[in-house]
Design a protein around this motif. Structure first.
Motif, PDB file in Angstrom:
ATOM      1  N   GLN A 102       0.818  -1.217   0.000  1.00 12.29           N
ATOM      2  CA  GLN A 102       0.000   0.000   0.000  1.00 12.29           C
ATOM      3  C   GLN A 102       0.855   1.271   0.000  1.00 12.29           C
ATOM      4  O   GLN A 102       0.332   2.369   0.133  1.00 12.29           O
ATOM      5  N   GLY A 103       2.183   1.112  -0.134  1.00  9.57           N
ATOM      6  CA  GLY A 103       3.036   2.270  -0.285  1.00  9.57           C
ATOM      7  C   GLY A 103       3.977   2.570   0.862  1.00  9.57           C
ATOM      8  O   GLY A 103       4.812   3.472   0.752  1.00  9.57           O
ATOM      9  N   ALA A 104       3.869   1.827   1.953  1.00 10.72           N
ATOM     10  CA  ALA A 104       4.795   2.048   3.060  1.00 10.72           C
ATOM     11  C   ALA A 104       6.192   1.572   2.671  1.00 10.72           C
ATOM     12  O   ALA A 104       6.347   0.639   1.877  1.00 10.72           O
ATOM     13  N   SER A 105       7.198   2.223   3.248  1.00 14.33           N
ATOM     14  CA  SER A 105       8.576   1.810   3.029  1.00 14.33           C
ATOM     15  C   SER A 105       9.040   0.847   4.117  1.00 14.33           C
ATOM     16  O   SER A 105      10.022   0.132   3.952  1.00 14.33           O
ATOM     17  N   ALA A 106       8.314   0.848   5.245  1.00 13.24           N
ATOM     18  CA  ALA A 106       8.599  -0.061   6.346  1.00 13.24           C
ATOM     19  C   ALA A 106       7.331  -0.230   7.174  1.00 13.24           C
ATOM     20  O   ALA A 106       6.490   0.677   7.229  1.00 13.24           O
ATOM     21  N   ALA A 107       7.196  -1.377   7.805  1.00 13.81           N
ATOM     22  CA  ALA A 107       6.058  -1.631   8.694  1.00 13.81           C
ATOM     23  C   ALA A 107       6.564  -2.398   9.902  1.00 13.81           C
ATOM     24  O   ALA A 107       7.427  -3.274   9.780  1.00 13.81           O
ATOM     25  N   MET A 108       6.026  -2.056  11.061  1.00  8.52           N
ATOM     26  CA  MET A 108       6.467  -2.671  12.309  1.00  8.52           C
ATOM     27  C   MET A 108       5.255  -3.027  13.152  1.00  8.52           C
ATOM     28  O   MET A 108       4.203  -2.389  13.067  1.00  8.52           O
ATOM     29  N   SER A 109       5.412  -4.035  13.981  1.00  7.23           N
ATOM     30  CA  SER A 109       4.324  -4.483  14.850  1.00  7.23           C
ATOM     31  C   SER A 109       4.221  -3.580  16.076  1.00  7.23           C
ATOM     32  O   SER A 109       5.194  -2.959  16.507  1.00  7.23           O
ATOM     33  N   GLU A 110       3.017  -3.545  16.643  1.00  5.58           N
ATOM     34  CA  GLU A 110       2.794  -2.727  17.837  1.00  5.58           C
ATOM     35  C   GLU A 110       1.772  -3.406  18.736  1.00  5.58           C
ATOM     36  O   GLU A 110       0.782  -3.960  18.266  1.00  5.58           O
ATOM     37  N   THR A 111       2.062  -3.392  20.025  1.00  4.33           N
ATOM     38  CA  THR A 111       1.079  -3.851  21.006  1.00  4.33           C
ATOM     39  C   THR A 111       1.248  -3.028  22.270  1.00  4.33           C
ATOM     40  O   THR A 111       2.374  -2.766  22.703  1.00  4.33           O
ATOM     41  N   GLY A 137       1.036   0.062  22.718  1.00  2.00           N
ATOM     42  CA  GLY A 137       1.809   1.279  22.496  1.00  2.00           C
ATOM     43  C   GLY A 137       3.298   1.059  22.309  1.00  2.00           C
ATOM     44  O   GLY A 137       4.064   2.023  22.217  1.00  2.00           O
ATOM     45  N   ARG A 138       3.730  -0.186  22.235  1.00  2.00           N
ATOM     46  CA  ARG A 138       5.154  -0.500  22.112  1.00  2.00           C
ATOM     47  C   ARG A 138       5.450  -1.094  20.748  1.00  2.00           C
ATOM     48  O   ARG A 138       4.812  -2.071  20.335  1.00  2.00           O
ATOM     49  N   LEU A 139       6.418  -0.521  20.052  1.00  2.00           N
ATOM     50  CA  LEU A 139       6.845  -1.065  18.767  1.00  2.00           C
ATOM     51  C   LEU A 139       7.729  -2.286  18.989  1.00  2.00           C
ATOM     52  O   LEU A 139       8.522  -2.331  19.922  1.00  2.00           O
ATOM     53  N   SER A 140       7.602  -3.256  18.093  1.00  2.00           N
ATOM     54  CA  SER A 140       8.325  -4.515  18.258  1.00  2.00           C
ATOM     55  C   SER A 140       8.449  -5.210  16.918  1.00  2.00           C
ATOM     56  O   SER A 140       7.609  -5.009  16.033  1.00  2.00           O
ATOM     57  N   PRO A 141       9.478  -6.045  16.743  1.00  2.00           N
ATOM     58  CA  PRO A 141       9.426  -7.000  15.639  1.00  2.00           C
ATOM     59  C   PRO A 141       8.223  -7.924  15.850  1.00  2.00           C
ATOM     60  O   PRO A 141       7.756  -8.037  16.980  1.00  2.00           O
ATOM     61  N   GLN A 180       4.410   2.392   8.529  1.00  2.00           N
ATOM     62  CA  GLN A 180       3.077   1.993   8.985  1.00  2.00           C
ATOM     63  C   GLN A 180       3.210   1.032  10.155  1.00  2.00           C
ATOM     64  O   GLN A 180       4.100   0.169  10.169  1.00  2.00           O
ATOM     65  N   VAL A 181       2.321   1.188  11.125  1.00  2.00           N
ATOM     66  CA  VAL A 181       2.289   0.320  12.303  1.00  2.00           C
ATOM     67  C   VAL A 181       1.154  -0.672  12.132  1.00  2.00           C
ATOM     68  O   VAL A 181       0.048  -0.305  11.713  1.00  2.00           O
ATOM     69  N   VAL A 182       1.410  -1.939  12.450  1.00  2.00           N
ATOM     70  CA  VAL A 182       0.398  -2.988  12.362  1.00  2.00           C
ATOM     71  C   VAL A 182       0.170  -3.540  13.764  1.00  2.00           C
ATOM     72  O   VAL A 182       1.087  -4.101  14.376  1.00  2.00           O
ATOM     73  N   ALA A 183      -1.045  -3.355  14.268  1.00  2.00           N
ATOM     74  CA  ALA A 183      -1.366  -3.757  15.641  1.00  2.00           C
ATOM     75  C   ALA A 183      -1.443  -5.275  15.766  1.00  2.00           C
ATOM     76  O   ALA A 183      -1.806  -5.986  14.822  1.00  2.00           O
ATOM     77  N   ALA A 184      -1.081  -5.764  16.947  1.00  2.00           N
ATOM     78  CA  ALA A 184      -1.141  -7.201  17.239  1.00  2.00           C
ATOM     79  C   ALA A 184      -1.579  -7.397  18.674  1.00  2.00           C
ATOM     80  O   ALA A 184      -1.304  -6.561  19.546  1.00  2.00           O
TER      81      ALA A 184
END
Length: 199
Positions: free
Chosen positions: A125-134, A136-140, A172-176
């Motif tokens: 969808q155009g993001a250059s990077a995406a990371m997981s989040e749960t 409020g904390r970013l994570s692999p 982009q952040v992807v919630a988990a």
């Protein structure tokens, strides 16, 4: 969706908080923790499966080779996750033709293919990077386009990919769910993981 993506599994940690034994080779309902983490996208075509392990972590290397991973050695795991990431990223950059890299951790046994597909979708969808989040904390897990391979290859310290991710405008952040991103650090974590698997 992943045929131009290299999987990079970081698996050279020292298990210093686990107590006795190697946390990644600890049994989790009949399989090593590491094997469960490495099973992500097992039935999907990818550009390459690469894992970074320490020079004296032969059991981990054997486990991962049996699962189709190319092994890259980290001579100094004590230097932190950043060094592990840099070593693996250099290999992906120099020894593959991947358009992106998907970064996984060897102590996260519950990451689903569905969640990883969400990360890949962010790139489409155009993001250059995406990371997981749960919570409020970013994570692999995290995924980066090849534009960022040089930056990843220069990471140091323990903050890993997050430091780079936060500088990328098209991110982009992807919630988990919290359990999905659970990592095994100590014996209590392993016990809780067993409980999650067995209801």
């Amino acid at each position: 969706m992943f045929d131009r993506t290299a999987i990079l599994l970081l698996a050279s940690g020292l298990s210093s908080r686990f107590g006795t034994g190697d946390k990644l080779m600890a049994d989790l309902d009949g399989r090593p923790v590491l094997a469960r983490a490495a099973g992500a996208l097992a039935n999907r075509p990818v550009a390459k499966r690469v894992a970074v392990v320490g020079t004296d972590q032969g059991a981990r290397a054997a486990c991962l080779e049996a699962l189709g991973f190319e092994i890259v050695l980290n001579p100094a795991p004590e230097d932190g996750q950043g060094r592990t990431l840099a070593i693996g990223s250099r290999y992906v950059r120099d020894a593959t033709e991947a358009d992106s890299v998907l970064i996984l951790l060897g102590d996260m046994p519950f990451v689903t293919d569905t969640h990883l597909e969400g990360l890949a979708q962010a790139l489409s969808q155009g993001a250059s990077a995406a990371m997981s989040e749960t919570g409020g904390r970013l994570s692999p897990p995290a995924v980066f386009r090849c534009d960022h391979f040089d930056q990843l290859a220069a990471v140091t310290g323990d903050r890993g990919a997050r430091r780079i991710f936060e500088t990328i405008p098209a991110r982009q952040v992807v919630a988990a769910a919290p359990d999905l991103l659970m990592d095994i650090d100590c014996g209590l974590d392993l016990q809780r993981a067993e409980e999650l698997l067995n209801g």
